[in-house]
Design an enzyme around this catalytic site. Structure first.
Site, PDB file in Angstrom:
ATOM      1  N   GLU A  42      33.070  42.447  45.885  1.00 10.75           N
ATOM      2  CA  GLU A  42      33.789  42.164  44.637  1.00 10.75           C
ATOM      3  C   GLU A  42      32.814  41.951  43.478  1.00 10.75           C
ATOM      4  O   GLU A  42      33.067  42.377  42.360  1.00 10.75           O
ATOM      5  CB  GLU A  42      34.713  40.954  44.802  1.00 10.75           C
ATOM      6  CG  GLU A  42      35.929  41.228  45.670  1.00 10.75           C
ATOM      7  CD  GLU A  42      36.838  42.317  45.110  1.00 10.75           C
ATOM      8  OE1 GLU A  42      36.802  42.582  43.910  1.00 10.75           O
ATOM      9  OE2 GLU A  42      37.572  42.929  45.912  1.00 10.75           O
ATOM     10  N   TYR A 125      38.789  36.160  38.601  1.00  7.19           N
ATOM     11  CA  TYR A 125      39.131  37.357  39.363  1.00  7.19           C
ATOM     12  C   TYR A 125      38.527  37.312  40.777  1.00  7.19           C
ATOM     13  O   TYR A 125      39.214  37.517  41.785  1.00  7.19           O
ATOM     14  CB  TYR A 125      38.638  38.628  38.638  1.00  7.19           C
ATOM     15  CG  TYR A 125      38.795  39.832  39.513  1.00  7.19           C
ATOM     16  CD1 TYR A 125      40.018  40.467  39.600  1.00  7.19           C
ATOM     17  CD2 TYR A 125      37.738  40.287  40.300  1.00  7.19           C
ATOM     18  CE1 TYR A 125      40.200  41.537  40.447  1.00  7.19           C
ATOM     19  CE2 TYR A 125      37.905  41.359  41.153  1.00  7.19           C
ATOM     20  CZ  TYR A 125      39.137  41.980  41.223  1.00  7.19           C
ATOM     21  OH  TYR A 125      39.313  43.027  42.076  1.00  7.19           O
ATOM     22  N   ASP A 143      42.494  42.618  37.587  1.00  6.00           N
ATOM     23  CA  ASP A 143      41.425  43.357  36.897  1.00  6.00           C
ATOM     24  C   ASP A 143      42.055  44.493  36.092  1.00  6.00           C
ATOM     25  O   ASP A 143      43.276  44.562  35.948  1.00  6.00           O
ATOM     26  CB  ASP A 143      40.391  43.877  37.904  1.00  6.00           C
ATOM     27  CG  ASP A 143      40.956  44.982  38.791  1.00  6.00           C
ATOM     28  OD1 ASP A 143      42.182  45.241  38.726  1.00  6.00           O
ATOM     29  OD2 ASP A 143      40.175  45.599  39.527  1.00  6.00           O
TER      30      ASP A 143
END
Ligand code: SF4
Length: 358
Positions: A42, A125, A143
């Site tokens: 990520e 996020y 996102d």
């Protein structure tokens, strides 16, 4: 009748079970995800494409297979392995975060969004992505892909960034209590493969008949964006200083700030006004050298500004004293040089050979 949230999420999960992308950080269906791998992937995927990240991810995990290995690594090695991914503060935070998790959490990531957000480099996020994918929490990472898909599904006419909180609420309302991690990855996959920025493949979409933008025949209009603004321009002068044995002077940037801790060709500060040569020379790493301007300019776009660097070059004797690290060009690959500095190197090495004291 418009399908409700339960029906929409069920359709998307069924689509995901058939169409999910095979990615190096994604375990087989039904197998628990490793929080360490989810976290690395990520962080790498922020601002970077899946295709670009995949080889980096595999090399990174081969070199530092566990969190404890990364925590024990040298920061320079981590920055070096990050070269080419850009946004180097992410690599620095990655390293700091690994150390913090080892020191304060016995080497295991906290499972909650709140606990994750308290760690270096983990924003809203990434915390939501790790909580959902690795720990099965009902969290909703939002996102650009998610914003695009949801803005289209509900034809959100409000422009970004004002529309963001509304879109987040819409995404949360769709996130199921069961399989929230698969749901998060399903929206990501849908955005990447079907609901693409241009020419979305609406006939293949599991939300085809529910999608308001598709019904209006104008999917690409969403998400609505404000008029584009031009990035400000900053300018600087880079000093390409070559010693008699061919070594070039590099220096390390300050730990904090843009490209923190990375290596660079020394330069003036970067500012809006052009640099008169005499003013730039007052900041040169050695005094009294015979500087020559090299043809061309280095241009590089950062998130918030565009940079133009002029490059001037000089040669100095073997005993020249200057603060920094004299490095032979064949050893540049071992230095954590960001992309903008690689452009400086390319321009300088393509230019005419500089003369001066030997
Ligand atoms: Fe996107 Fe088309 Fe699906 Fe709507 S129907 S979510 S525009 S791919």
């Amino acid at each position: 009748m418009t399908p409700d949230a339960t029906e929409l999420s069920a359709r998307l999960l069924a689509w995901y079970d058939r169409e999910r992308r095979r990615l190096p950080w994604r375990p087989a269906p039904g197998v628990a995800a490793d929080p360490y791998a989810v976290w690395i992937s990520e962080v790498m995927l922020q601002q970077t494409t899946v295709a670009a990240v995949s080889p980096y991810f595999e090399r990174f995990l081969a070199r530092w297979p566990r969190l404890a290995d990364l925590a024990a690594a040298d920061l320079d090695d981590v920055l070096h392995a990050w070269q080419g991914l850009g946004y180097y503060s992410r690599a620095r935070n990655l390293h700091a975060c690994a150390r913090r998790v080892v020191a304060e959490h016995e080497g295991r990531f906290p499972a909650s969004e709140e606990g994750l957000r308290a760690l270096p480099g983990i924003g809203a996020y990434t915390a939501a992505a790790i909580a959902a994918i690795a720990f099965g929490q009902q969290a909703t990472p939002v996102d650009g892909n998610v914003i695009r898909v949801l803005a289209r599904l509900y034809a959100v006419v409000e422009p970004l960034p004002r529309a963001r909180s509304r879109i987040e609420d819409l995404a949360k309302a769709l996130t199921p209590a069961r399989r929230p991690g698969d749901f998060a990855q399903a929206v990501m996959d849908l955005g990447a493969t079907v609901c693409r920025p241009r020419q979305p493949n609406c006939p293949a979409c599991p939300w085809h008949d529910a999608c308001a933008a598709r019904a209006q025949g104008q999917a690409e209009v969403f998400p609505v964006r404000p008029p584009a603004t031009v990035k400000p321009l900053r300018r600087g002068v880079a000093f390409w200083l070559v010693r008699a044995d061919g070594a070039v002077l590099l220096r390390r940037r300050p730990e904090r700030g843009l490209l923190g801790g990375m290596m660079e060709v020394p330069s003036t500060p970067w500012r809006a006004e052009p640099w008169p040569l005499a003013e730039a020379l007052a900041l040169a790493p050695v005094a009294g050298a015979s500087w020559q301007a090299l043809p061309g300019l280095v241009r590089h776009t950062f998130t918030h500004f565009t940079l133009e660097l002029a490059v001037i070059a000089a040669r100095v004797g073997a005993m020249a004293a200057a603060a920094g690290l004299w490095t032979q060009p064949q050893d540049f690959a071992a230095q954590a040089l960001p992309t903008v500095m690689k452009k400086v190197v390319r321009l300088a090495r393509a230019g005419p050979q500089v003369s001066g004291r030997r």
